[in-house]
Scaffold this active site. Structure first.
Site, PDB file in Angstrom:
ATOM      1  N   CYS A  52      80.171 -50.696  15.317  1.00 45.74           N
ATOM      2  CA  CYS A  52      80.427 -49.912  16.539  1.00 45.74           C
ATOM      3  C   CYS A  52      81.083 -50.759  17.614  1.00 45.74           C
ATOM      4  CB  CYS A  52      79.098 -49.365  17.068  1.00 45.74           C
ATOM      5  SG  CYS A  52      79.295 -48.358  18.545  1.00 45.74           S
ATOM      6  N   CYS A  95      76.078 -51.481  24.809  1.00 47.47           N
ATOM      7  CA  CYS A  95      75.375 -50.196  24.787  1.00 47.47           C
ATOM      8  C   CYS A  95      73.891 -50.436  24.499  1.00 47.47           C
ATOM      9  CB  CYS A  95      75.973 -49.291  23.716  1.00 47.47           C
ATOM     10  SG  CYS A  95      75.135 -47.695  23.597  1.00 47.47           S
ATOM     11  N   CYS A 117      71.502 -49.168  20.616  1.00 46.05           N
ATOM     12  CA  CYS A 117      71.118 -49.900  19.395  1.00 46.05           C
ATOM     13  C   CYS A 117      70.718 -51.320  19.770  1.00 46.05           C
ATOM     14  CB  CYS A 117      72.304 -50.054  18.442  1.00 46.05           C
ATOM     15  SG  CYS A 117      72.792 -48.563  17.602  1.00 46.05           S
ATOM     16  N   ASP A 177      48.195 -37.487  15.753  1.00 47.34           N
ATOM     17  CA  ASP A 177      49.551 -38.014  15.949  1.00 47.34           C
ATOM     18  C   ASP A 177      49.828 -38.056  17.448  1.00 47.34           C
ATOM     19  OD1 ASP A 177      52.211 -38.709  15.724  1.00 47.34           O
ATOM     20  OD2 ASP A 177      52.884 -36.715  15.112  1.00 47.34           O
ATOM     21  N   CYS A 188      53.368 -43.949  17.075  1.00 55.11           N
ATOM     22  CA  CYS A 188      54.706 -44.491  17.350  1.00 55.11           C
ATOM     23  C   CYS A 188      54.617 -45.745  18.217  1.00 55.11           C
ATOM     24  CB  CYS A 188      55.581 -43.428  18.019  1.00 55.11           C
ATOM     25  SG  CYS A 188      54.859 -42.824  19.547  1.00 55.11           S
TER      26      CYS A 188
HETATM   27  C1  LIG Z   1      54.056 -37.808  18.963  1.00 54.45           C
HETATM   28  S1  LIG Z   1      53.979 -36.132  19.396  1.00 54.45           S
HETATM   29  C2  LIG Z   1      53.555 -35.428  17.823  1.00 54.45           C
HETATM   30  C3  LIG Z   1      53.763 -33.952  17.687  1.00 54.45           C
HETATM   31  C4  LIG Z   1      53.718 -33.430  16.246  1.00 54.45           C
HETATM   32  N1  LIG Z   1      52.568 -33.918  15.525  1.00 54.45           N
HETATM   33  C5  LIG Z   1      55.000 -33.767  15.515  1.00 54.45           C
HETATM   34  O1  LIG Z   1      54.946 -34.492  14.501  1.00 54.45           O
HETATM   35  O2  LIG Z   1      56.067 -33.278  15.926  1.00 54.45           O
HETATM   36  C6  LIG Z   1      52.527 -36.065  20.319  1.00 54.45           C
HETATM   37  C7  LIG Z   1      52.079 -34.678  20.742  1.00 54.45           C
HETATM   38  O3  LIG Z   1      50.843 -34.803  21.442  1.00 54.45           O
HETATM   39  C8  LIG Z   1      50.828 -33.872  22.503  1.00 54.45           C
HETATM   40  N2  LIG Z   1      49.840 -34.368  23.454  1.00 54.45           N
HETATM   41  C9  LIG Z   1      49.997 -35.328  24.415  1.00 54.45           C
HETATM   42  N3  LIG Z   1      48.836 -35.552  25.058  1.00 54.45           N
HETATM   43  C10 LIG Z   1      47.915 -34.717  24.495  1.00 54.45           C
HETATM   44  C11 LIG Z   1      46.544 -34.479  24.724  1.00 54.45           C
HETATM   45  N4  LIG Z   1      45.877 -35.152  25.678  1.00 54.45           N
HETATM   46  N5  LIG Z   1      45.919 -33.572  23.975  1.00 54.45           N
HETATM   47  C12 LIG Z   1      46.580 -32.871  23.018  1.00 54.45           C
HETATM   48  N6  LIG Z   1      47.898 -33.052  22.740  1.00 54.45           N
HETATM   49  C13 LIG Z   1      48.550 -33.965  23.470  1.00 54.45           C
HETATM   50  C14 LIG Z   1      52.263 -33.863  22.995  1.00 54.45           C
HETATM   51  O4  LIG Z   1      52.536 -32.694  23.727  1.00 54.45           O
HETATM   52  C15 LIG Z   1      53.028 -33.963  21.670  1.00 54.45           C
HETATM   53  O5  LIG Z   1      53.283 -32.679  21.163  1.00 54.45           O
END
Ligand SMILES: C[S@@+](CC[C@H](N)C(=O)[O-])C[C@H]1O[C@@H](n2cnc3c(N)ncnc32)[C@H](O)[C@@H]1O
Length: 438
Positions: free
Chosen positions: A69, A82, A85, A370, A396
């Site tokens: 790039c 940039c 990346c 998650d 993440c």
């Molecule tokens: C990393 S994302 C994962 C969403 C889904 N599992 C996916 O794979 O697309 C984290 C999710 O947690 C939700 N979230 C954040 N804080 C939260 C809380 N205190 N209680 C419940 N959900 C929450 C966010 O809105 C988001 O949708």
């Protein structure tokens, strides 16, 4: 001061790291094995580390490849540096090795989980290391009428003419939307674009100073101007989202596998940006969890990324999410199945389920969580009090992942597997998946 360095590794934050005497120096745009000259500020007395700037690559290392790039790498030009990346100059196997190392290092340092004390599986690579993003956030360079990224660690726009992370459809949408925003006299502070290969169309979220009737009329003009844009979500800082057109896209749950079905998304609602790697993430999590025939508690279900596949195997799924529009999408996709959705805070609801079931009762045979980057503080005792015998934690953020796994271990769980997953090639980011059992 100017120092010679041999780059030994990629640090968890993405920079190359080398040693000069007692000093450990972090230098961006370098790769393992590189010999470089770097400028570092004179170290403060007693400081053992410094962040430097690359002055010259004197000899390329074994992990270095030619970056494809024009916007990648250091330089004062508005075409360069940039911030999108970090590792376009590092061979993909070396990127994967660095990510594996950094995840296990976080588990050791923050989670007090020594390597070898838990089963570690090899990192799951992204199916494509380039052109994998179906969604991304941009800044609107008003002067140039373009959607761009900023230069590394700055708020100066790069004159972005190509991007090797965006899927071809998303990159073409970016090219079209930038000038159309200028023509519609819209000045968003931030723009998120999403593209669906299945639909052959995209959608956008615009963060605007205000959303008034004239702004909405100009947004309609934008939709007319860019036929591949199916809909918009308009939002003022702190305000409620307002839609124009139809911003809800449908995607294949697993690209290339139509039998896996489709999923709805909206550009203001969390979704994984790398759909190919996401299919592998979901597969990995479900394989570890083995939810067949179980009543499963799913926390942070978002728009139902894991919920759909879980519901096909589990006896029932109780899915918790705090964001209303995400739940609306999940309900539209999965309503009528063996899923009950709960709106609210994950920890509060997990504790409430525990109180309802009473001590010693087992309401759920498995759990999947998650959480966002901040992690799920307090989740270990909550899962234990609920009597959950096994849980899969998808994260993440290695630091909060390590912190929360430690708390789960202190609550009586053992880490039965850890799998790193690469959702963001060419960057230092790494996803972690862990199986907890008791
Ligand atoms: C990393 S994302 C994962 C969403 C889904 N599992 C996916 O794979 O697309 C984290 C999710 O947690 C939700 N979230 C954040 N804080 C939260 C809380 N205190 N209680 C419940 N959900 C929450 C966010 O809105 C988001 O949708």
């Amino acid at each position: 001061m100017r120092i010679p360095l041999t780059i030994e590794a990629l640090a968890p934050g993405g920079e190359g790291v080398g040693r000069h005497g007692e000093l450990t120096a972090f230098v961006p745009w370098t790769a393992p094995g590189d010999r470089v000259l770097a400028d570092v500020p004179p170290p403060r007395p007693g400081a053992a580390t410094a962040h430097g700037a690359l002055v010259e690559l004197t000899a390329p290392g074994e992990a270095r490849v030619a970056a494809p790039c024009r916007h990648f790498g250091p330089g004062p030009s508005p075409d360069a540096a940039c911030g999108g990346c970090e590792w376009l100059h590092v061979a993909y196997p070396a990127q994967l090795a660095a990510k594996e190392r950094s995840l296990h290092e976080a588990l050791r340092r923050i989670g007090k989980l020594e390597p070898g004390s838990y089963p570690a599986r090899p990192i799951v690579p992204s199916p494509s290391p380039l052109r994998y993003r179906a969604r991304a956030k941009f800044h609107h360079d008003r002067a140039a009428g373009r959607l761009v990224f900023f230069r590394r660690r700055s708020h100066e726009p790069v004159r972005l003419r190509e991007c090797h992370l965006l899927s071809p459809g998303l990159d073409a949408l970016r090219e079209a939307v930038g000038p159309a925003l200028a023509a519609a006299r819209l000045s968003p502070r931030e723009v998120a674009l999403e593209w669906s290969d299945a639909a052959g169309r995209g959608a956008a979220w615009l963060l605007l100073p205000e959303v008034t009737a004239p702004v909405r009329a100009r947004a309609e003009a934008l939709l007319r101007d860019v036929p591949s844009l199916q809909g918009l979500v308009l939002q003022a800082e702190g305000g409620q989202p307002v839609t124009a057109g139809d911003p809800v896209l449908r995607h294949a749950r697993a690209p290339g596998r139509p039998e896996a079905g489709t999923q709805r998304s909206r550009p203001d609602v969390f979704q994984q940006a790398n759909r190919g790697a996401n299919a592998r993430l979901v597969e990995t999590a479900l394989e570890l969890l083995a939810p067949a025939g179980e009543d499963v508690l799913e926390l942070h279900c978002g728009a139902g990324n894991f919920t759909g596949p879980l519901s096909e195997q589990a006896r029932s799924v109780s899915a918790v999410e705090v964001q209303g529009p995400a739940l609306d999408l999940a309900r539209a996709d999965l309503g009528g199945r063996n899923v009950r959705f709960f709106a609210g805070d994950a920890l509060a609801l997990a504790r409430a389920f525990g109180r309802e079931a009473g001590p010693g009762a087992r309401r759920f045979g498995a759990a999947l969580l998650d959480p966002p980057r901040e992690g799920a503080r307090g989740i270990g005792p909550a899962l234990r009090d609920l009597g959950v015998p096994r849980a899969v934690y998808v994260s993440c953020d290695p630091a909060t992942f390590a912190r929360d796994l430690r708390a789960c271990v202190e609550a009586g769980y053992r880490v039965a597997a850890v799998v790193p997953v690469d959702m963001f090639p060419q960057t230092h980011h790494v996803e972690g998946v862990a199986l907890l059992e008791r």
